[in-house]
Design a protein around this motif. Sequence first.
Motif, PDB file in Angstrom:
ATOM      1  N   VAL A 124      55.874  43.377  48.760  1.00 31.45           N
ATOM      2  CA  VAL A 124      55.214  43.256  50.154  1.00 31.45           C
ATOM      3  C   VAL A 124      53.864  42.908  49.606  1.00 31.45           C
ATOM      4  N   ASN A 125      53.502  42.302  50.744  1.00 39.17           N
ATOM      5  CA  ASN A 125      51.929  41.929  50.752  1.00 39.17           C
ATOM      6  C   ASN A 125      50.986  43.060  50.821  1.00 39.17           C
ATOM      7  N   THR A 126      49.941  42.951  50.404  1.00 41.24           N
ATOM      8  CA  THR A 126      48.758  44.069  50.374  1.00 41.24           C
ATOM      9  C   THR A 126      47.481  43.281  50.625  1.00 41.24           C
ATOM     10  N   ASP A 127      46.699  44.136  51.246  1.00 42.75           N
ATOM     11  CA  ASP A 127      45.369  43.275  51.703  1.00 42.75           C
ATOM     12  C   ASP A 127      44.299  43.844  50.268  1.00 42.75           C
ATOM     13  N   ALA A 128      43.021  43.363  50.545  1.00 41.59           N
ATOM     14  CA  ALA A 128      42.211  43.364  49.172  1.00 41.59           C
ATOM     15  C   ALA A 128      41.967  44.834  49.009  1.00 41.59           C
ATOM     16  N   LYS A 129      42.338  45.850  49.694  1.00 37.65           N
ATOM     17  CA  LYS A 129      41.955  47.198  49.487  1.00 37.65           C
ATOM     18  C   LYS A 129      43.444  47.970  48.897  1.00 37.65           C
ATOM     19  N   GLY A 130      44.467  47.134  49.083  1.00 35.76           N
ATOM     20  CA  GLY A 130      45.654  47.772  48.611  1.00 35.76           C
ATOM     21  C   GLY A 130      46.550  48.344  49.956  1.00 35.76           C
ATOM     22  N   ASN A 131      46.138  48.133  50.946  1.00 35.35           N
ATOM     23  CA  ASN A 131      46.941  48.464  52.126  1.00 35.35           C
ATOM     24  C   ASN A 131      48.178  47.637  52.232  1.00 35.35           C
ATOM     25  N   ILE A 132      49.476  48.171  52.745  1.00 31.50           N
ATOM     26  CA  ILE A 132      50.484  47.606  52.793  1.00 31.50           C
ATOM     27  C   ILE A 132      50.507  46.948  54.179  1.00 31.50           C
ATOM     28  N   ASP A 133      51.077  45.611  54.289  1.00 30.10           N
ATOM     29  CA  ASP A 133      51.347  45.044  55.375  1.00 30.10           C
ATOM     30  C   ASP A 133      52.628  45.286  55.693  1.00 30.10           C
ATOM     31  N   TYR A 134      52.435  46.047  56.986  1.00 28.86           N
ATOM     32  CA  TYR A 134      53.894  46.790  57.681  1.00 28.86           C
ATOM     33  C   TYR A 134      54.554  45.605  58.348  1.00 28.86           C
ATOM     34  N   VAL A 135      54.024  44.499  58.860  1.00 29.19           N
ATOM     35  CA  VAL A 135      54.668  43.451  59.364  1.00 29.19           C
ATOM     36  C   VAL A 135      55.414  42.903  58.396  1.00 29.19           C
ATOM     37  N   SER A 338      48.818  54.114  30.924  1.00 24.03           N
ATOM     38  CA  SER A 338      48.884  52.890  30.142  1.00 24.03           C
ATOM     39  C   SER A 338      47.916  52.997  29.267  1.00 24.03           C
ATOM     40  N   SER A 339      47.099  54.171  29.074  1.00 23.48           N
ATOM     41  CA  SER A 339      45.633  54.036  28.354  1.00 23.48           C
ATOM     42  C   SER A 339      46.315  53.820  26.594  1.00 23.48           C
ATOM     43  N   GLY A 340      45.261  53.546  26.110  1.00 27.88           N
ATOM     44  CA  GLY A 340      45.563  53.031  24.514  1.00 27.88           C
ATOM     45  C   GLY A 340      45.738  51.440  24.509  1.00 27.88           C
ATOM     46  N   SER A 341      46.167  50.977  25.524  1.00 29.37           N
ATOM     47  CA  SER A 341      46.626  49.563  25.748  1.00 29.37           C
ATOM     48  C   SER A 341      45.501  48.680  26.348  1.00 29.37           C
ATOM     49  N   ASN A 342      44.711  47.860  25.742  1.00 30.13           N
ATOM     50  CA  ASN A 342      43.859  47.154  26.426  1.00 30.13           C
ATOM     51  C   ASN A 342      43.988  46.138  27.454  1.00 30.13           C
ATOM     52  N   VAL A 343      45.100  46.243  28.073  1.00 31.05           N
ATOM     53  CA  VAL A 343      45.544  45.061  28.922  1.00 31.05           C
ATOM     54  C   VAL A 343      44.765  45.109  30.312  1.00 31.05           C
ATOM     55  N   GLY A 344      44.015  46.497  30.461  1.00 29.01           N
ATOM     56  CA  GLY A 344      43.309  46.351  31.762  1.00 29.01           C
ATOM     57  C   GLY A 344      44.487  47.017  32.948  1.00 29.01           C
ATOM     58  N   SER A 345      43.869  47.236  34.082  1.00 22.20           N
ATOM     59  CA  SER A 345      44.783  47.780  34.919  1.00 22.20           C
ATOM     60  C   SER A 345      45.565  46.684  35.792  1.00 22.20           C
ATOM     61  N   HIS A 346      46.793  46.844  35.992  1.00 20.79           N
ATOM     62  CA  HIS A 346      47.468  45.731  36.615  1.00 20.79           C
ATOM     63  C   HIS A 346      47.341  46.051  38.218  1.00 20.79           C
ATOM     64  N   VAL A 347      46.611  47.036  38.683  1.00 24.65           N
ATOM     65  CA  VAL A 347      46.554  47.519  40.156  1.00 24.65           C
ATOM     66  C   VAL A 347      45.238  46.672  40.483  1.00 24.65           C
ATOM     67  N   LEU A 348      44.305  46.689  39.435  1.00 29.14           N
ATOM     68  CA  LEU A 348      43.046  45.847  39.815  1.00 29.14           C
ATOM     69  C   LEU A 348      43.231  44.366  39.838  1.00 29.14           C
ATOM     70  N   ARG A 349      44.087  44.094  38.630  1.00 29.08           N
ATOM     71  CA  ARG A 349      44.530  42.528  38.552  1.00 29.08           C
ATOM     72  C   ARG A 349      45.068  42.099  39.996  1.00 29.08           C
ATOM     73  N   ALA A 350      45.948  43.142  40.423  1.00 30.63           N
ATOM     74  CA  ALA A 350      46.832  42.673  41.736  1.00 30.63           C
ATOM     75  C   ALA A 350      45.850  42.472  42.802  1.00 30.63           C
ATOM     76  N   ASN A 352      42.531  41.578  42.646  1.00 31.93           N
ATOM     77  CA  ASN A 352      41.774  40.836  41.890  1.00 31.93           C
ATOM     78  C   ASN A 352      40.246  41.531  41.960  1.00 31.93           C
ATOM     79  N   CYS A 353      40.313  42.504  41.617  1.00 29.44           N
ATOM     80  CA  CYS A 353      39.077  43.367  41.147  1.00 29.44           C
ATOM     81  C   CYS A 353      38.864  43.192  39.622  1.00 29.44           C
ATOM     82  N   ALA A 354      39.537  42.666  38.861  1.00 29.87           N
ATOM     83  CA  ALA A 354      39.484  43.108  37.446  1.00 29.87           C
ATOM     84  C   ALA A 354      38.325  42.331  36.603  1.00 29.87           C
ATOM     85  N   GLY A 355      37.915  41.149  37.299  1.00 30.44           N
ATOM     86  CA  GLY A 355      37.064  40.369  36.423  1.00 30.44           C
ATOM     87  C   GLY A 355      35.979  40.865  36.146  1.00 30.44           C
TER      88      GLY A 355
END
Length: 389
Positions: A124-135, A338-350, A352-355
Amino acid sequence: MNHHTDDYIYLDNAATTALSPEVLDEMMPFFTTHYGNPSSTHAQGRVVRTAIERARKKVAELLNTSPAEIFFTSGGTESDNTALRCSVESNDIKHLITSKLEHHAVLHTAEELEKKGKIKISYVNTDAKGNIDYVHLDQLLLNHKGKSLVSLMHGNNEVGTITDIATVGELCEQHQALFHSDTVQTMGYYALDTQAIPVHFLVGSSHKFHGPKGVGFLYLRHSTQIKPFQTGGAQERNMRGGTENAAGIVGLAKALELALSEREAVKNHILTLKKHFIEKLTAIFGSEISFNGESANLEQGLPKVLNVRFPASKELGDMLLFNLDIAKIACSSGSACSSGSNVGSHVLRALNCAGGQPNIRFSFSKYNTLSEIDFVVEKLAEIYEIKMA
């Protein structure tokens, strides 16, 4: 009461919380005196069986449901796995709707089910802050002909965004879909009424609300039929083989009861800390910092989480977390799972806040104080070599 070892400031309460002394007191007899197997028919066993059933009744009361709908597990991950795997297996579900911001207990399970060809996943789509698009959610449900399973978390463990699970539940009801919500971060902090929210599965993990680790539960609405996840015994009304973690279960019920009884006071205390922290950080860093998701939203975000995006610094690189650790401040760069793994956060990546910039999650509890927040702010100013007024 000070929970700190060697003056460590603990601001990683979304990962785990300190055990309440009252909870430990409640658990102790089940380590010492009451050590019988709850499945044994002798008096020693019956004492433990009674305690487990009393705990089940307590949890059920707190969620406004019947004890027959509460199943004790080893924690949130097992509860999520049970809900997803068993409902797909037992209800002929070929379609799962979820978001890219879910906990790995949900995402990895879903991905594995898809890899095995059992389901197709729609995100489901989410906005830039992670809110669900109910439509969009409504469309996804409408476009699938068979039965769908929707899995959306209540409160995001990394960016603090809250999903309106009553709205999701109503949409699922309209489309005859099953609804699972990972409520690990909100259980004990929000009043979750199973009669008011149309949901088939809710999840609790005791160590997130000042109970012991390694014990949790799954609320399973009675109308939903699933086969057991773990076989081998008749425990948990034939739903989960294995001798029950009696001390843990007793601790969980006590911790949940405590958490819900002091819910408003704890929320107000935590929001006071968070507001103070946001004001102090903004005073020092100005527009160079921002806050991820809805974590800085004092009205609508998950109170205990604040996810801060700090300025990039050539000197610091990605060493901010390490520097805070040296300063005896415990926090995290994302989900602890997921600590100990240096892959960063999948949530922030999704989102687009990770960079490029360091993102730090601070999460609060009833045991934190304003003076701790001040100390953390001082340390951050030192690390960034900013002179404080």
